[in-house]
Design a protein around this motif. Structure first.
Motif, PDB file in Angstrom:
ATOM      1  N   LYS A 141       4.811 -26.103 -37.379  1.00 45.92           N
ATOM      2  CA  LYS A 141       5.119 -27.518 -37.597  1.00 45.92           C
ATOM      3  C   LYS A 141       6.155 -28.030 -36.589  1.00 45.92           C
ATOM      4  N   SER A 142       6.670 -27.120 -35.772  1.00 48.03           N
ATOM      5  CA  SER A 142       7.690 -27.505 -34.796  1.00 48.03           C
ATOM      6  C   SER A 142       7.601 -26.590 -33.588  1.00 48.03           C
ATOM      7  N   CYS A 227       6.443 -33.930 -26.702  1.00 49.88           N
ATOM      8  CA  CYS A 227       5.966 -34.608 -25.500  1.00 49.88           C
ATOM      9  C   CYS A 227       6.785 -34.159 -24.295  1.00 49.88           C
ATOM     10  N   PHE A 228       6.190 -34.250 -23.131  1.00 48.45           N
ATOM     11  CA  PHE A 228       6.830 -33.845 -21.884  1.00 48.45           C
ATOM     12  C   PHE A 228       7.466 -35.025 -21.155  1.00 48.45           C
ATOM     13  N   SER A 229       7.548 -36.172 -21.794  1.00 50.97           N
ATOM     14  CA  SER A 229       8.068 -37.382 -21.168  1.00 50.97           C
ATOM     15  C   SER A 229       9.585 -37.455 -21.306  1.00 50.97           C
ATOM     16  N   MET A 236       3.302 -42.209 -29.872  1.00 52.32           N
ATOM     17  CA  MET A 236       3.707 -41.109 -30.754  1.00 52.32           C
ATOM     18  C   MET A 236       5.212 -41.147 -30.981  1.00 52.32           C
ATOM     19  N   PRO A 237       5.713 -42.189 -31.617  1.00 51.58           N
ATOM     20  CA  PRO A 237       7.167 -42.338 -31.759  1.00 51.58           C
ATOM     21  C   PRO A 237       7.828 -41.267 -32.615  1.00 51.58           C
ATOM     22  N   ASP A 238       7.056 -40.567 -33.437  1.00 45.67           N
ATOM     23  CA  ASP A 238       7.629 -39.534 -34.306  1.00 45.67           C
ATOM     24  C   ASP A 238       7.626 -38.147 -33.664  1.00 45.67           C
ATOM     25  N   VAL A 239       7.068 -38.041 -32.467  1.00 46.21           N
ATOM     26  CA  VAL A 239       6.989 -36.738 -31.798  1.00 46.21           C
ATOM     27  C   VAL A 239       8.139 -36.615 -30.810  1.00 46.21           C
ATOM     28  N   PRO A 240       9.001 -35.605 -30.958  1.00 45.12           N
ATOM     29  CA  PRO A 240      10.169 -35.473 -30.069  1.00 45.12           C
ATOM     30  C   PRO A 240       9.756 -35.063 -28.663  1.00 45.12           C
ATOM     31  N   THR A 241      10.644 -35.300 -27.713  1.00 38.45           N
ATOM     32  CA  THR A 241      10.420 -34.812 -26.359  1.00 38.45           C
ATOM     33  C   THR A 241      10.982 -33.395 -26.237  1.00 38.45           C
ATOM     34  N   LEU A 242      10.496 -32.670 -25.249  1.00 39.97           N
ATOM     35  CA  LEU A 242      11.026 -31.326 -25.016  1.00 39.97           C
ATOM     36  C   LEU A 242      12.500 -31.380 -24.653  1.00 39.97           C
ATOM     37  N   GLU A 244      14.693 -33.488 -25.743  1.00 39.53           N
ATOM     38  CA  GLU A 244      15.432 -33.638 -27.002  1.00 39.53           C
ATOM     39  C   GLU A 244      15.666 -32.286 -27.660  1.00 39.53           C
ATOM     40  N   LEU A 245      14.682 -31.391 -27.498  1.00 37.37           N
ATOM     41  CA  LEU A 245      14.726 -30.095 -28.162  1.00 37.37           C
ATOM     42  C   LEU A 245      15.439 -29.031 -27.331  1.00 37.37           C
ATOM     43  N   GLY A 246      15.959 -29.438 -26.182  1.00 34.63           N
ATOM     44  CA  GLY A 246      16.746 -28.514 -25.382  1.00 34.63           C
ATOM     45  C   GLY A 246      16.012 -27.820 -24.255  1.00 34.63           C
ATOM     46  N   TYR A 247      14.787 -28.251 -23.950  1.00 34.51           N
ATOM     47  CA  TYR A 247      14.024 -27.651 -22.866  1.00 34.51           C
ATOM     48  C   TYR A 247      13.979 -28.634 -21.695  1.00 34.51           C
ATOM     49  N   ASN A 248      14.482 -28.236 -20.565  1.00 33.01           N
ATOM     50  CA  ASN A 248      14.566 -29.122 -19.410  1.00 33.01           C
ATOM     51  C   ASN A 248      13.226 -29.150 -18.664  1.00 33.01           C
ATOM     52  N   VAL A 249      12.232 -29.712 -19.318  1.00 28.86           N
ATOM     53  CA  VAL A 249      10.879 -29.790 -18.761  1.00 28.86           C
ATOM     54  C   VAL A 249      10.378 -31.221 -18.912  1.00 28.86           C
TER      55      VAL A 249
END
Length: 326
Positions: A141-142, A227-229, A236-242, A244-249
């Motif tokens: 789920k994440s 998302c990679f943006s 997809m406003p509810d889908v975090p970006t990488l 945001e999650l700490g991945y510099n991609v």
């Protein structure tokens, strides 16, 4: 797409292109124009190219045909277009991966099938974020759940792509590098087959453009994890970006139109004006929005400048991945 309605609404706009210079005996265009799609049906080039060509027909007053020439992650169609007669009747619809093939050939010490110099960039049509998805048979789920399992079980998960060093392989490899995980690679010959592999659970993970995957995400067959943006995707406003999650991609998939080098400048101008007319119209914008992508039109000059800059990022990604077989 309601082609008849667009014909009526485009009558005034098409008049702007009514006066065309003559080349030989005929004014351009005097017959059908072929747009080569170098990927199987269902990929980003296909789902963006078809509404574009539908809208170009009433403007150019000639049939605009999408012809699929798939293979080698888009290299086969690119090679066909590069060797085509530069008369404006064979064009190429390609994506971000077109920028990296020559560098891949260098990695393997082989002559390039084509280079960026073999094409004239005419227009960029769209540019949208990539999305990391899993199929509905997976428990994740994440991104954290996916990464934790992949770290604990290297090569357990399979990711599909559009082919080695293709537009779906590059961002997946960058994500794996950033996350410190290993997944098995299932290369296919395009974004459509890569998506089919995921839906059939022949692969469990895919990095896709939003447009081809959006219908399956809405239907619950796929789950979007990130998302990679640089910012969250509007669709997809509810889908975090990488990030945001700490991945510099960060990676975006754009779609553009190209002509073979040495295509006469007046023909390039006619095509550029017509594509701008079609791609900036409300109906094209609606069609692209409906598939979850984003119109990001650039004319020839702006696209050429963008392509030079973007190619450096793609080439750097190829070298970061290095020489791999699959």
């Amino acid at each position: 797409m309601d082609r008849r309605r667009f014909v009526a609404s485009s009558a005034a706009a098409a008049a702007a292109l009514a006066v065309r210079p003559a080349f030989g005996e005929d004014a351009y265009p005097s017959h059908a124009i072929t747009f080569i799609n170098p990927f199987p049906p269902g990929g980003a080039a296909d789902v963006v190219g078809r509404p574009l060509t539908a809208m170009l027909e009433p403007i150019l007053k000639q049939p605009c045909i999408v012809e699929t020439k798939a293979g080698a992650a888009g290299q086969v169609g690119g090679q066909v277009a590069a060797s085509a007669k530069p008369d404006g009747y064979t064009l190429l619809i390609h994506i971000v991966s077109i920028s990296g093939f020559a560098e891949v050939d260098k990695l393997f010490d082989r002559p390039p099938k084509f280079t960026r110099a073999d094409f004239i960039p005419i227009a960029r049509l769209t540019s949208g974020p990539m999305v990391l998805v899993v199929n509905d048979q997976q428990p994740y789920k994440s991104v954290k759940e996916l990464v934790d399992d992949a770290r604990a079980n290297p090569d357990k998960l399979i990711f599909s792509s559009s082919g080695l060093y293709g537009a779906l392989h590059l961002p997946t490899a960058l994500f794996m590098q950033a996350a410190g995980i290993k997944m098995k690679h299932l290369p296919t010959n395009g974004g459509g087959p890569a998506l089919t592999a995921l839906l059939g659970n022949n692969s469990q993970v895919l990095v896709s453009a939003i447009a081809p995957a959006s219908g399956q995400i809405k239907a619950g067959k796929l789950r979007a994890l990130a998302c990679f943006s640089p910012q969250r995707a509007a669709s997809m406003p509810d889908v975090p970006t990488l990030k945001e999650l700490g991945y510099n991609v960060e990676f975006s998939l754009w779609v553009g139109v190209f002509a073979p080098k040495n295509t006469p400048a007046p023909i390039v101008k006619i095509l550029g004006d017509a594509i701008k007319m079609a791609a900036t119209g409300d109906q094209f914008k609606t069609a692209i929005t409906n598939i979850g992508d984003e119109v990001a039109f650039l004319d020839q000059a702006a696209f050429a400048k963008f392509w030079d800059e973007d190619a450096k990022r793609v080439e750097a990604a190829v070298h970061a991945i290095g020489r791999v077989q699959g």
